[in-house]
Design an enzyme around this catalytic site. Structure first.
Site, PDB file in Angstrom:
ATOM      1  N   ASP A   7      -5.617   4.137  -1.792  1.00  0.00           N
ATOM      2  CA  ASP A   7      -4.377   3.395  -1.580  1.00  0.00           C
ATOM      3  C   ASP A   7      -3.289   4.435  -1.324  1.00  0.00           C
ATOM      4  O   ASP A   7      -2.727   4.995  -2.255  1.00  0.00           O
ATOM      5  CB  ASP A   7      -4.044   2.549  -2.811  1.00  0.00           C
ATOM      6  N   GLU A  66      -6.665   1.817   2.713  1.00  0.00           N
ATOM      7  CA  GLU A  66      -5.820   0.675   3.028  1.00  0.00           C
ATOM      8  C   GLU A  66      -4.916   1.000   4.206  1.00  0.00           C
ATOM      9  O   GLU A  66      -4.397   2.117   4.306  1.00  0.00           O
ATOM     10  CB  GLU A  66      -4.986   0.302   1.802  1.00  0.00           C
ATOM     11  N   ASP A 138      -1.560   1.851  -8.685  1.00  0.00           N
ATOM     12  CA  ASP A 138      -2.097   2.475  -7.477  1.00  0.00           C
ATOM     13  C   ASP A 138      -3.600   2.728  -7.594  1.00  0.00           C
ATOM     14  O   ASP A 138      -4.337   2.590  -6.612  1.00  0.00           O
ATOM     15  CB  ASP A 138      -1.343   3.775  -7.167  1.00  0.00           C
TER      16      ASP A 138
END
Length: 164
Positions: A7, A66, A138
């Protein structure tokens, strides 16, 4: 099968690693690469080196990152894109195949709705992976990216078997 989920963020980059053993999903590692608030190019180097170290230590078979979420602030989106690029380059440098998943598809796969908030993702990751505590936001997002990638690949593999 070992999957690294990422991420990306220009200050905090979430990372999560899961192992797939048959029908079992086992959490291996989760944490955050803290790039800080210093010179932006140095932060990109910290992200790149942090991902390289994880690949060297854990030897993932695949990675998923992502994609960039674009909000109203173009400058933030550009920085996020550069942080993402540093992470992708590190994965490629490590010789690991990399896939991409949108934030919406990750949330849909993990929570059941694409507009889920971070606390819902944390909660579901804790339940799905049998963790005693919820991971940092996160890190939970990174584990969600890895799980989403696994679910997507499993579905595609099943579909190709039906068509063959």
């Amino acid at each position: 099968m070992r999957i690294l989920g990422i991420d990306p963020g220009s200050r905090l980059t979430g990372v999560g690693i899961i192992d797939i053993q048959g029908d079992r999903t086992i959490p291996v590692y989760h944490g955050v690469i803290k790039a800080g608030t210093g010179e932006f190019t140095e932060r990109l180097g910290i992200i790149f080196n942090g991902i390289c170290e994880l690949i060297s230590e854990y030897h993932p078979d695949e990675a998923a990152v992502e994609t960039v979420f674009v909000s109203h602030n173009a400058a933030s989106a550009i920085k996020l894109g550069q942080a993402r690029g540093a992470a992708v380059c590190a994965v490629i440098d490590g010789g690991v195949p990399v896939a991409e998943d949108s934030p919406r598809s990750v949330k849909q796969a993990i929570v059941g709705r694409g507009g889920a908030d971070k606390t819902q993702v944390q909660h579901m990751i804790r339940i799905l992976l049998g963790l005693s505590d919820s991971p940092q936001e996160d890190a939970a997002d990174a584990l969600a990216v890895a799980l989403c990638h696994h679910h997507t690949q499993s579905t595609l593999n099943r579909m190709s078997g039906l068509q063959g």
